[in-house]
Every structure is written in structure tokens, then in C-alpha cells.
Enzyme design. Structure first.
Site, short mmCIF file in Angstrom:
data_model
loop_
_atom_site.label_atom_id
_atom_site.label_comp_id
_atom_site.label_asym_id
_atom_site.label_seq_id
_atom_site.Cartn_x
_atom_site.Cartn_y
_atom_site.Cartn_z
N GLU A 8 -3.46 2.71 -7.26
CA GLU A 8 -3.83 3.75 -6.31
C GLU A 8 -2.87 4.93 -6.42
O GLU A 8 -1.80 4.92 -5.82
CB GLU A 8 -3.76 3.20 -4.89
CG GLU A 8 -4.74 2.10 -4.60
CD GLU A 8 -5.05 2.05 -3.13
OE1 GLU A 8 -6.19 2.37 -2.76
OE2 GLU A 8 -4.16 1.73 -2.34
N HIS A 25 0.85 -1.19 0.00
CA HIS A 25 0.00 0.00 0.00
C HIS A 25 0.90 1.25 0.00
O HIS A 25 1.97 1.25 0.60
CB HIS A 25 -0.91 -0.01 1.24
CG HIS A 25 -1.93 1.08 1.18
ND1 HIS A 25 -1.64 2.38 1.51
CD2 HIS A 25 -3.23 1.07 0.80
CE1 HIS A 25 -2.73 3.12 1.33
NE2 HIS A 25 -3.71 2.34 0.90
P1 PGA Z 1 -9.23 6.44 0.51
O1 PGA Z 1 -8.13 5.33 0.76
O2 PGA Z 1 -10.43 5.74 -0.08
O3 PGA Z 1 -9.50 7.03 1.85
O4 PGA Z 1 -8.64 7.41 -0.45
C1 PGA Z 1 -7.89 4.35 -0.20
C2 PGA Z 1 -6.68 3.56 0.18
O5 PGA Z 1 -5.68 4.15 0.57
O6 PGA Z 1 -6.67 2.33 0.17
#
Ligand code: PGA
Length: 216
Positions: A143, A94
Site C-alpha cells: 500500500e 497499516h
Molecule cells: P483507500 O484505503 O482505499 O481509501 O485508499 C486503503 C487502505 O488504506 O487500506
């Protein structure tokens, strides 16, 4: 609608009692055509699993991380073997792990090895296709760091562009994560090649999760 995967990442937001309250409030016998993977913090994994089973909530459990080492003298770590008794999925790499805990490719490869050795389904989080080099995860979550927690979903065209590049390197289903919320879903669902979503902030309230699931 095809089956999508929805990963709910609670990060370090819920204490065990808050995790319990969420699941006690969640409707019993809840079923969804989609695969929903709840990722509580380590301390809430076991109690979440118990409540989900007792109330027949159609969730799977995932861990947010795992140790790069196996079982042994690694104080403070949680091994893939331990996790494999309780969870089906694990997040690896992550953006917060990469940035705040300095997890580089070598460390993440060790984590991937541990996950695979323990038959955990892996969701590798990437910011771009280069983060995928040398990895063979079960799922890839794209992401962009600028979208995580910002309240702003990345432009759909940019998500599609990133997916195109990632798809050249893997057949794994692709998820998008970064400020996903109910209001953006209709647009997000139009993204080509989208197999699922990774949700942080919007996974913390029962109503928000139910809204997202119902419109997936
Ligand atoms: P968020 O987080 O939906 O609060 O942007 C997503 C993540 O970091 O997995």
C-alpha cells in the site's frame, strides 16, 4: 478466475449503528468465489459477526489492529486472544498505524507474535520490501502511502515493480491497496502476481462492494 482475497477496511468510518445498517442492507445468502474479509472497528466486530452469521453472508471478519501485548493490565488494548474468539484475520502495520501511531518494526514484530500465538491470519501492510524484513505474514498488502485515500491508484508498472521485490522475500500472496475502486478494477486485474485487494473508501457503501466483488 482464481480465488482472490478482498479485504474491506472500514477504518474508523462506521459507528456500530452504521455498521449494522450496512450489513442489514447487504443481500442475505450472499456468496462469492472470493474470500471477502470485512474489517470493522473493534466495537462493531461482534455485531458484524452476528449479522453475517444470521444472514448467511459469505464474509470472514478481520480486525484492523491488535495489541502488542497479551492479556493483562494494558488499559485500552484489545488482545489477540480476545480477537481470536471473534475474528479470523488481522491487519498489521497499516500505513496509518505506522504514521499516526508511530508503530515501528519492533512494535509490529510484537503484534505479529501476538497474532501468530493466537492463530490469527496476518495481513502485513507494507510500503515496500524493506518493511517485510524480519516478518513472515500470511498475506502482504502493498500500500503506497501516496495512493491511500488519494483517489489515485498507483501506476500498474510501479505496483508490479514493488511486487517483484516483495516476492523475493516471501511466498505470501500479494494484495494491492490504495484508492481501489470499481472503475480501476479491469486494469488492476492485469497486474502480475496480484492475489487480492485491500479496499478502504470504496468499502463503505453496499453497492460499491457488490460492484467490486462482481467484477473481481
Ligand atoms: P483507500 O484505503 O482505499 O481509501 O485508499 C486503503 C487502505 O488504506 O487500506
Amino acid at each position: 478466475m482464481d480465488q482472490k482475497i478482498l479485504v474491506l477496511n472500514w477504518k474508523s468510518n462506521k459507528t456500530p449503528s452504521a455498521a449494522r445498517n450496512f450489513l442489514e442492507e447487504f443481500p442475505a445468502d450472499f456468496k462469492s468465489p472470493h474470500k471477502i474479509v470485512l474489517c470493522p472497528d473493534y466495537l462493531s466486530v461482534s455485531l458484524s459477526k452476528d449479522i453475517i452469521e444470521k444472514k448467511k453472508i459469505g464474509f470472514s471478519i478481520g480486525a484492523q489492529d491488535l495489541s502488542r501485548f497479551g492479556q493483562g493490565a494494558y488499559t485500552g488494548e484489545v488482545s489477540g486472544k480476545s480477537l481470536s474468539e471473534l475474528v479470523e484475520f488481522v491487519l498489521i502495520g497499516h500505513a496509518e498505524r505506522r504514521r499516526l501511531f508511530h508503530e515501528n518494526k519492533d512494535i509490529l514484530k510484537e503484534k505479529m507474535t501476538q497474532a501468530k500465538e493466537n492463530n490469527l491470519k496476518t495481513v502485513l501492510c507494507v510500503e515496500g520490501e524493506s518493511d517485510l524484513e524480519g516478518f513472515d505474514p500470511d498475506f502482504v498488502a502493498y500500500e503506497p502511502e501516496s495512493s491511500i485515500g488519494s483517489g489515485v491508484v498507483e501506476d500498474l508498472s510501479k505496483i508490479e515493480e514493488a511486487f517483484e521485490k516483495i516476492k523475493k522475500m516471501t511466498n505470501a500472496p500479494l494484495l494491492y491497496g490504495g484508492s481501489v475502486n470499481y472503475n480501476e478494477l479491469e486494469d488492476l486485474k492485469k497486474v502480475n502476481n496480484l492475489s487480492g485487494l485491500l479496499v478502504g473508501s470504496a468499502s463503505l457503501e453496499v453497492e460499491s462492494v457488490l460492484n467490486i466483488v462482481s467484477s473481481l
